[in-house]
Motif scaffolding. Structure first.
Motif, PDB file in Angstrom:
ATOM      1  N   ALA A 683       0.834  -1.203   0.000  1.00  0.00           N
ATOM      2  CA  ALA A 683       0.000   0.000   0.000  1.00  0.00           C
ATOM      3  C   ALA A 683       0.869   1.254   0.000  1.00  0.00           C
ATOM      4  CB  ALA A 683      -0.905   0.002   1.223  1.00  0.00           C
ATOM      5  N   HIS A 684       0.495   2.224  -0.811  1.00  0.00           N
ATOM      6  CA  HIS A 684       1.145   3.533  -0.797  1.00  0.00           C
ATOM      7  C   HIS A 684       0.484   4.429   0.248  1.00  0.00           C
ATOM      8  CE1 HIS A 684       4.242   3.948  -3.860  1.00  0.00           C
ATOM      9  NE2 HIS A 684       3.553   3.126  -4.646  1.00  0.00           N
ATOM     10  N   VAL A 685       1.226   5.427   0.689  1.00  0.00           N
ATOM     11  CA  VAL A 685       0.690   6.417   1.626  1.00  0.00           C
ATOM     12  C   VAL A 685       0.062   7.546   0.819  1.00  0.00           C
ATOM     13  CG1 VAL A 685       1.239   8.066   3.440  1.00  0.00           C
ATOM     14  CG2 VAL A 685       2.388   5.843   3.393  1.00  0.00           C
ATOM     15  N   LEU A 686      -1.228   7.742   0.986  1.00  0.00           N
ATOM     16  CA  LEU A 686      -1.906   8.819   0.270  1.00  0.00           C
ATOM     17  C   LEU A 686      -1.549  10.175   0.861  1.00  0.00           C
ATOM     18  CD1 LEU A 686      -4.002   9.683  -1.876  1.00  0.00           C
ATOM     19  CD2 LEU A 686      -5.773   9.406  -0.113  1.00  0.00           C
ATOM     20  N   LEU A 687      -1.493  10.258   2.193  1.00  0.00           N
ATOM     21  CA  LEU A 687      -1.182  11.506   2.887  1.00  0.00           C
ATOM     22  C   LEU A 687      -0.363  11.206   4.132  1.00  0.00           C
ATOM     23  CD1 LEU A 687      -4.776  12.965   2.731  1.00  0.00           C
ATOM     24  CD2 LEU A 687      -2.808  14.104   1.696  1.00  0.00           C
ATOM     25  N   TYR A 688       0.565  12.095   4.440  1.00  0.00           N
ATOM     26  CA  TYR A 688       1.378  11.994   5.646  1.00  0.00           C
ATOM     27  C   TYR A 688       1.042  13.231   6.478  1.00  0.00           C
ATOM     28  CZ  TYR A 688       5.644  11.446   8.522  1.00  0.00           C
ATOM     29  OH  TYR A 688       6.526  11.298   9.553  1.00  0.00           O
ATOM     30  N   LEU A 689       0.246  13.041   7.546  1.00  0.00           N
ATOM     31  CA  LEU A 689      -0.330  14.150   8.296  1.00  0.00           C
ATOM     32  C   LEU A 689       0.245  14.227   9.704  1.00  0.00           C
ATOM     33  CD1 LEU A 689      -4.026  13.461   7.213  1.00  0.00           C
ATOM     34  CD2 LEU A 689      -2.414  15.085   6.165  1.00  0.00           C
ATOM     35  N   GLY A 690       0.051  15.383  10.336  1.00  0.00           N
ATOM     36  CA  GLY A 690       0.563  15.605  11.682  1.00  0.00           C
ATOM     37  C   GLY A 690      -0.501  15.406  12.751  1.00  0.00           C
ATOM     38  N   ASP A 691      -0.403  16.189  13.835  1.00  0.00           N
ATOM     39  CA  ASP A 691      -1.318  16.063  14.963  1.00  0.00           C
ATOM     40  C   ASP A 691      -2.604  16.859  14.720  1.00  0.00           C
ATOM     41  OD1 ASP A 691       0.666  14.621  16.228  1.00  0.00           O
ATOM     42  OD2 ASP A 691       1.388  16.311  17.425  1.00  0.00           O
ATOM     43  N   SER A 692      -3.649  16.449  15.443  1.00  0.00           N
ATOM     44  CA  SER A 692      -4.930  17.177  15.507  1.00  0.00           C
ATOM     45  C   SER A 692      -5.518  17.473  14.140  1.00  0.00           C
ATOM     46  CB  SER A 692      -4.756  18.476  16.307  1.00  0.00           C
ATOM     47  OG  SER A 692      -4.403  18.203  17.633  1.00  0.00           O
ATOM     48  N   VAL A 693      -5.463  16.505  13.254  1.00  0.00           N
ATOM     49  CA  VAL A 693      -6.158  16.640  11.974  1.00  0.00           C
ATOM     50  C   VAL A 693      -7.649  16.469  12.256  1.00  0.00           C
ATOM     51  CG1 VAL A 693      -6.535  15.613   9.702  1.00  0.00           C
ATOM     52  CG2 VAL A 693      -4.220  15.819  10.620  1.00  0.00           C
ATOM     53  N   THR A 694      -8.446  17.477  11.919  1.00  0.00           N
ATOM     54  CA  THR A 694      -9.860  17.459  12.250  1.00  0.00           C
ATOM     55  C   THR A 694     -10.677  16.838  11.118  1.00  0.00           C
ATOM     56  OG1 THR A 694     -10.412  19.601  11.270  1.00  0.00           O
ATOM     57  CG2 THR A 694      -9.494  19.607  13.508  1.00  0.00           C
ATOM     58  N   THR A 695     -11.917  16.496  11.436  1.00  0.00           N
ATOM     59  CA  THR A 695     -12.816  15.994  10.400  1.00  0.00           C
ATOM     60  C   THR A 695     -13.118  17.078   9.372  1.00  0.00           C
ATOM     61  OG1 THR A 695     -14.680  16.499  11.867  1.00  0.00           O
ATOM     62  CG2 THR A 695     -13.879  14.230  11.832  1.00  0.00           C
ATOM     63  N   ASP A 696     -12.944  18.348   9.752  1.00  0.00           N
ATOM     64  CA  ASP A 696     -13.126  19.444   8.796  1.00  0.00           C
ATOM     65  C   ASP A 696     -11.956  19.496   7.816  1.00  0.00           C
ATOM     66  OD1 ASP A 696     -15.062  21.652   8.269  1.00  0.00           O
ATOM     67  OD2 ASP A 696     -13.247  22.861   8.386  1.00  0.00           O
ATOM     68  N   HIS A 697     -10.768  19.114   8.255  1.00  0.00           N
ATOM     69  CA  HIS A 697      -9.642  18.975   7.332  1.00  0.00           C
ATOM     70  C   HIS A 697      -9.912  17.838   6.337  1.00  0.00           C
ATOM     71  CE1 HIS A 697      -7.125  21.011  10.566  1.00  0.00           C
ATOM     72  NE2 HIS A 697      -6.826  21.698   9.484  1.00  0.00           N
ATOM     73  N   ILE A 698     -10.524  16.767   6.842  1.00  0.00           N
ATOM     74  CA  ILE A 698     -10.734  15.581   6.015  1.00  0.00           C
ATOM     75  C   ILE A 698     -11.920  15.777   5.075  1.00  0.00           C
ATOM     76  CG2 ILE A 698     -11.114  13.086   6.036  1.00  0.00           C
ATOM     77  CD1 ILE A 698     -10.054  13.117   8.956  1.00  0.00           C
TER      78      ILE A 698
END
Length: 906
Positions: A683-698
């Motif tokens: 599997a490839h990584v679609l996104l590499y994200l940090g802390d406190s990613v909200t559902t509004d970001h998603i």
């Protein structure tokens, strides 16, 4: 519920956090943004059940389900933002050329003419004890304060409502079809009020009576702020769309027996503190203590000092301090409130007798000692000071007295939750703008958006009346709000309009720009008119950190508007005060709001209403007959809704050309029996994200950017940008929502090193919109995962934040920790929530995100099992499969909750 479950609950001291218990709520509450995907899923499930040979008529809610259309309101018209010829964004009326704004207010309704009338019912006067108005205020619609006979809604409200019905015609027709064909579904139409306000004023039972059986009222729903009703002694919380659908179909909510934290409140707050200040203080304290995943119950002498509206405001912010719910038991204050709002006396007597018999009633003078809790924390109300919260998170409380210093610190700090990292030589930047024939100066801290919104204060007359009294005193002192500031007032229901009108303060709010624009969620989800070109150009020219101030409960960066970088939550009177000041970079103690006609400085303390003033006005104006009148209005509906045509077929007649309602693809490969769990390979990584990613970001809820993948989809179907509407309004179309997944402009992807809704497609090296990259991976047959930090999925309980990644081809998320509601959603849609071992993360393991990842699930998958993950670089490490119980494992094996339920009916 089994005997074993009851015994586990009784043995809570040893079993809490270790065993699962089923919970069957008495009812379900939906709002339209999160309710429409649930109802679309039901409609699609009927199709799937029919294909598998079952009876589609069996698919309907098994418990009472109320859906309130409250999130589709957009501010096309306001005192500061009249949009020329607003486009309704599609729908039959617009295409037929039949939609046009109302040009005149309907004729005034006469008073019923009772001989006991002691006040004027003429729209030019305010009746007794309201004082004189400035000569500039004319023709303001009001309410006869003695007969409570309303005059028509403000013209702005009517215009916005007409555009709302035209813009959302397809969605409303689908809702009406749902209310016709599904049992136990009631739809509360637009223009009625916010879901939480309607829940408190109209839907709440407190104690259910069915077939001579009494049982406590309880509710779950698709909004994280269902918790507001806990202030009324009703157990409720938000579980998101996927779990809500299960409850609607008669399945229980399965939850780990929670720890119950007792929060003792003592003392009373000082006169300058509102319930919003109290809730911000409690939010910060509970967030610091750590109550994530727990229940919180308030007790102590301070509880008796809080009105029901104060309690519901505190309970409403529960998601912001991370608890599942916070609860105020029914007591004498509750009973008095229910009597005041129209509950039958016989009903109240049986309710009190029942609650006391089952020991669910809180006695004010109970000397038997405090209840037994898992943990007790104590908060003194007199230690809380007037506060705001921001500039980017609800839990970052700032005392009003420290606001100027704190904002200056934010300018200096590096970019993060508090910082903007503005160079010292740029912090004094001023940019001139010309607006309405005058020149103004914008600088860092300038307020460009101020909104008294319906979310947090929609049931609280004390803070709303305080805002109105402050507005009156400000107008009397000659103070004004600069015209370029985008101001609005969107009450939770018509109740607010009633008491603001009868108290005589509504015209003053309107003169300052806080004109009622409609009833529903608007500014806080980005549904507001754009800022003027002059303001936008100035912000870009000076790279200014301008501000929004709102009385809501969410202030994430970019949520209100992509060019407003600092957002502060505040009580309604402080929203008005900061709008008058025109900046948050002010010390209210030493700096004036402005000057009067004689040039005298006017300070905030000069116009701040006393608690006695507010209390007297509340006692006089918020009266029983208002609640009865509004309940009748809710039951009658409105002309537009009642005349709306909709089909009544067993299966919904999907329109393949529709850009609002589309049959989703969740059931396309559904089989009668679940297949064995498949490994995730390379599997490839679609996104590499940090802390406190909200559902509004998603999965953002606001406007659809013209350059986005969703915009391209809509453009290809013949829509213009003015017809795009919002992501929230288009949640019934999976094609739009998939393309809108990770489309938030503030998303920080470590692959790029800057905020942008894009990622890298590693096989080709291209930087693409996230959905475009995912589409390429799917064509190549490559599975995807997401790497993330702590608290992945915090914020609203937004089911499309799980559905969207699933449709993009994401098989697993690997994070340091999760917000519980979002983790439940991932499992409910068929995405594996994996968690790094304690103390480990992507950085400590030396992962770049450019590797490919492989893992296999054991045949007997169990909660919390440790899995081995291998990368193509030779790295091998362990991660936890973050399933909490056997039910979650079962749902995951079925490919998610929707598949599990569909198989039950086939």
């Amino acid at each position: 519920m089994k005997k074993e479950d009851v015994m586990n609950i009784l043995d809570w001291k040893t079993k809490q956090s270790n065993v699962e218990v089923p919970f069957f709520p008495a009812r379900v509450l939906l709002q339209d943004f999160t309710g429409i995907p649930a109802m679309v899923d039901f409609a699609a499930m009927r199709e799937a059940v029919k294909i598998l040979g079952g009876d589609p008529k069996k698919v309907h809610p098994a418990c009472p389900t109320d859906l309130t259309v409250d999130h589709s309101l957009q501010i096309d018209f306001s005192k500061c933002a009249i949009q020329n010829a607003p486009n309704p964004g599609g729908g039959d009326l617009q295409k037929a050329g039949k939609l046009s704004p109302l040009r005149a207010q309907p004729k005034k309704l006469p008073c019923r003419g009772q001989t006991t009338c002691r006040g004027s019912c003429d729209s030019g006067e305010l009746g007794r004890n309201s004082g004189k108005l400035s000569s500039q205020i004319e023709n303001t619609p009001i309410l006869c304060p003695f007969h409570l006979q309303p005059v028509p809604e403000p013209e702005t409200v009517l215009k916005n409502q007409e555009v709302e019905f035209g813009r959302n015609r397809e969605r409303l027709q689908f809702f009406k079809w749902s209310s016709r064909v599904f049992k136990n579904v009631a739809v509360i139409p637009p223009g009625t009020g916010m879901a939480h306000q309607v829940n408190l004023e109209y839907l709440s039972r407190v104690v259910f009576e069915e077939d001579d059986l009494l049982f406590p009222d309880s509710v779950v729903g698709t909004d994280s702020h269902i918790t507001m009703v806990n202030g009324l002694g009703i157990l409720g919380w938000g579980v998101g769309g996927i779990e809500t659908e299960a409850v609607m179909l008669g399945l229980p909510v399965s939850l780990t027996l929670p720890e119950v934290v007792g929060c003792e409140l003592t003392g009373s707050s000082n006169p300058f503190v509102t319930s919003i200040d109290v809730v911000l203080g409690i939010t910060k304290h509970l967030r610091q203590v750590g109550v994530a995943g727990k229940f919180v119950e308030f007790f102590g002498s301070g509880v008796s000092q809080l009105s029901i509206v104060d309690r519901t405001t505190i309970a409403n912010m529960c998601p912001e301090y991370g608890a599942v719910l916070s609860f105020f038991p029914v007591d004498n204050v509750t009973l008095k409130h229910l009597e005041h709002t129209g509950f039958d006396k016989a009903k109240l007597e049986s309710m009190e007798t029942y609650l006391k018999a089952v020991k669910l009633f809180r006695h004010d003078q109970d000397n038997s000692g405090e209840p037994a809790y898992s943990q007790v924390i104590r908060i003194q109300l007199n230690s809380i000071v007037a506060s705001v919260s921001g500039p980017k998170r609800p839990q970052d409380r700032v005392a009003v007295t420290d606001m100027k210093r704190d904002f200056q610190a934010c300018l200096n700090e590096k970019v993060g939750f508090k910082g903007f990292q503005i160079a010292a030589e740029k912090q004094k930047e001023n940019v001139s703008i010309h607006y309405g024939g005058s020149e103004y100066q914008l600088s860092h801290g300038s307020v460009v958006m101020a909104a008294v919104t319906s979310c947090t204060n929609n049931c609280n007359p004390s803070v709303m009346l305080a805002a109105g009294l402050l507005a009156k005193k400000a107008v009397d002192a000659g103070l004004q709000v600069k015209p370029y500031i985008r101001t609005s007032l969107s009450p939770g229901s018509g109740m607010v309009t009633h008491y603001l009108s009868s108290s005589g303060v509504l015209p003053y709010l309107s003169q300052l720009g806080f004109e009622i624009v409609g009833y529903g969620c608007s500014t806080c989800v980005g549904n507001t008119a754009p800022l003027s070109e002059a303001v936008l150009n100035a912000v870009k020219q000076g790279d200014l950190v301008t501000c929004g101030v709102l009385s809501g409960n969410k202030n994430f960066e970019g949520r209100l508007c992509d060019c407003v970088r600092a957002n502060y939550l505040a009580s309604p009177p402080l929203v008005v005060a900061y709008a008058i000041a025109g900046t948050v970079n002010i010390d209210f103690q030493t700096e004036p709001l402005g000057t009067d006609a004689a040039g005298k400085n006017i300070y905030l303390q000069d116009i701040w209403p006393s608690r006695e003033e507010v209390h007297q006005m509340e006692e006089e104006r918020v009266i029983l007959s208002m609640f009865k009148a509004l309940k009748e209005k809710m039951e009658m509906g409105n002309k537009r809704w009642n005349s709306l045509e909709a089909p009544d077929s067993v299966l919904f007649p999907w329109d393949l050309k529709s850009t609002y309602i589309r049959c989703p693809s969740f059931f396309d490969k559904l089989t009668k029996e679940p297949v064995a769990l498949q490994p995730i390979e390379n599997a490839h990584v679609l996104l590499y994200l940090g802390d406190s990613v909200t559902t509004d970001h998603i999965s953002p809820a606001g406007s659809i950017a013209r350059s986005s993948a969703a915009a391209k989809y809509l453009t290809n179907r013949g829509l213009t940008p003015r017809e795009f509407n919002s992501y929230g309004a288009r949640r019934g179309n999976d094609a739009v929502m998939t393309r809108g997944t990770f489309a938030n402009i503030k998303l920080f992807n470590k692959f790029l090193g800057k905020p942008a809704p894009k990622t890298i497609h590693f096989p080709s090296g291209q930087t693409l919109d996230v959905s475009e990259a995912a589409e390429l991976y799917q064509k190549e047959g490559v599975p995807l995962i997401i790497l993330a930090g702590k608290k992945y999925g915090s914020g609203n309980s937004r089911d499309w934040a799980a559905k969207g990644p699933y449709l993009l081809g994401v098989k697993a998320v690997l994070a340091e920790s999760y917000e519980k509601i979002h983790k439940d959603h991932l499992i409910g849609i068929g995405i594996a929530p994996l968690q790094f071992l304690p103390g480990e993360n992507a950085d400590s393991l030396g992962l770049s995100g450019r590797e490919t990842f492989s893992l296999a699930f054991p045949e007997e998958l169990s909660p919390g099992v440790t899995l081995t993950i291998k990368t193509n670089t030779g790295k091998v490490f362990s991660a936890i499969a973050s399933f909490e119980n056997d039910v979650e494992v079962t749902l995951y094996k079925h490919g998610g909750l929707l598949n599990f339920v569909a198989r039950k009916f086939s």
